[in-house]
Design an enzyme around this catalytic site. Sequence first.
Site, PDB file in Angstrom:
ATOM      1  N   HIS A   1      68.784  14.055 -16.796  1.00  0.00           N
ATOM      2  CA  HIS A   1      70.119  13.963 -16.180  1.00  0.00           C
ATOM      3  C   HIS A   1      70.316  12.562 -15.596  1.00  0.00           C
ATOM      4  CE1 HIS A   1      69.100  18.387 -15.570  1.00  0.00           C
ATOM      5  NE2 HIS A   1      70.191  18.446 -16.315  1.00  0.00           N
TER       6      HIS A   1
ATOM      7  N   LEU B   1      68.093  19.027 -11.330  1.00  0.00           N
ATOM      8  CA  LEU B   1      68.175  17.725 -11.994  1.00  0.00           C
ATOM      9  C   LEU B   1      66.814  17.076 -12.195  1.00  0.00           C
ATOM     10  CD1 LEU B   1      71.302  16.256 -10.146  1.00  0.00           C
ATOM     11  CD2 LEU B   1      71.220  17.606 -12.252  1.00  0.00           C
TER      12      LEU B   1
HETATM   13  P1  AMP Z   1      71.864  20.978 -18.369  1.00  0.00           P
HETATM   14  O1  AMP Z   1      71.835  20.836 -16.882  1.00  0.00           O
HETATM   15  O2  AMP Z   1      70.585  21.436 -18.961  1.00  0.00           O
HETATM   16  O3  AMP Z   1      73.080  21.711 -18.847  1.00  0.00           O
HETATM   17  O4  AMP Z   1      72.034  19.492 -18.914  1.00  0.00           O
HETATM   18  C1  AMP Z   1      73.111  18.681 -18.518  1.00  0.00           C
HETATM   19  C2  AMP Z   1      73.191  17.511 -19.449  1.00  0.00           C
HETATM   20  O5  AMP Z   1      71.969  16.779 -19.422  1.00  0.00           O
HETATM   21  C3  AMP Z   1      73.421  17.927 -20.915  1.00  0.00           C
HETATM   22  O6  AMP Z   1      74.330  17.022 -21.512  1.00  0.00           O
HETATM   23  C4  AMP Z   1      72.034  17.798 -21.506  1.00  0.00           C
HETATM   24  O7  AMP Z   1      72.045  17.544 -22.894  1.00  0.00           O
HETATM   25  C5  AMP Z   1      71.490  16.615 -20.730  1.00  0.00           C
HETATM   26  N1  AMP Z   1      70.025  16.665 -20.751  1.00  0.00           N
HETATM   27  C6  AMP Z   1      69.231  17.720 -20.459  1.00  0.00           C
HETATM   28  N2  AMP Z   1      67.939  17.400 -20.663  1.00  0.00           N
HETATM   29  C7  AMP Z   1      67.922  16.125 -21.105  1.00  0.00           C
HETATM   30  C8  AMP Z   1      66.884  15.219 -21.506  1.00  0.00           C
HETATM   31  N3  AMP Z   1      65.601  15.581 -21.509  1.00  0.00           N
HETATM   32  N4  AMP Z   1      67.247  13.978 -21.894  1.00  0.00           N
HETATM   33  C9  AMP Z   1      68.543  13.592 -21.915  1.00  0.00           C
HETATM   34  N5  AMP Z   1      69.566  14.394 -21.559  1.00  0.00           N
HETATM   35  C10 AMP Z   1      69.261  15.643 -21.160  1.00  0.00           C
END
Ligand code: AMP
Length: 286
Positions: A37, A33
């Site tokens: 996140h 995270l």
């Molecule tokens: P992940 O753990 O990469 O699957 O991401 C989980 C959630 O966090 C997904 O909805 C992503 O789009 C969101 N997320 C990942 N990176 C970012 C970021 N830099 N800014 C905003 N949301 C993010």
Amino acid sequence: MKFIKSQAELDEVLESLRTDGKTIGFVPTLGALHEGHGSLIARSKRQTDFTVCSIFVNPTQFNESTDLAKYPRTLDADKALLEELDCDLLFYPDVETVYPNGFSDSPDIDLQGLDEVLEGAFRGGHFDGVVQVVKRLLELVKPSHLYLGQKDFQQFSIVQFMIDYYEIPTMLVVCPIKREKSGLAMSSRNMRLTPKNRERAVIIKRTLDYAQRRLKNHFVKEVRAYAFNRMKIDGFRPEYFEIVDGRTLKAVESMDESDYIVACTAVWAGEIRLIDNKIYKKPKTK
Ligand code: AMP
């Protein structure tokens, strides 16, 4: 904060909240995270009564087993961050809890080509895995609100399609991209970049900005090719740079073709694949 692994414990906590008419916000993640996140969790905390974050490194959405094996796993640090953010519950199930009948039990849904372009063209089967896991997690958590990031533009588009298709009573809230000071979009994968590539990776956001300016007096086709080539710097290999309709995700040839236009790109920075996007034109109502 509660840390829960099993469906039975999860049901116990969430059922009583639902009975009391509380809203439940859900932030699904793969862990490792970061502030991106964190921004989703903060938004959920502002808008709902109880926030659930899940950490599950879903095997079915990784098309390369080495990528799955190398995906960063930092559960202790994740728990500490979630405590700091005052998240209400962390759900971190095993594979058997998410897929009691095995991996093959995947939803049969025609995504109308949304899964064939952009990421889908390079990561075969990725979105089948995403749809499978999000549908299952929504069954387990049954949230009133689901928080996803704009960072994964195609992912939230497909999840919205799936929610509509199955008439799932959950409202999708899309949160803006959190960036490092340099402009690089935050990602769990950034920690695997070499220091040099982490510096160089600012080229991605700069190219998204630059291409937008260039569209004022150049054709889309030219800008697309220009932007793609601009990111071919030492150790970097762009995979695509597309300017698409924000609803169909199909490439546009002119900025007048739609009221919703977004540029999406994927670039290999050494061994690490990075994605980013920028909305160039936003409809008044989506
Ligand atoms: P992940 O753990 O990469 O699957 O991401 C989980 C959630 O966090 C997904 O909805 C992503 O789009 C969101 N997320 C990942 N990176 C970012 C970021 N830099 N800014 C905003 N949301 C993010």
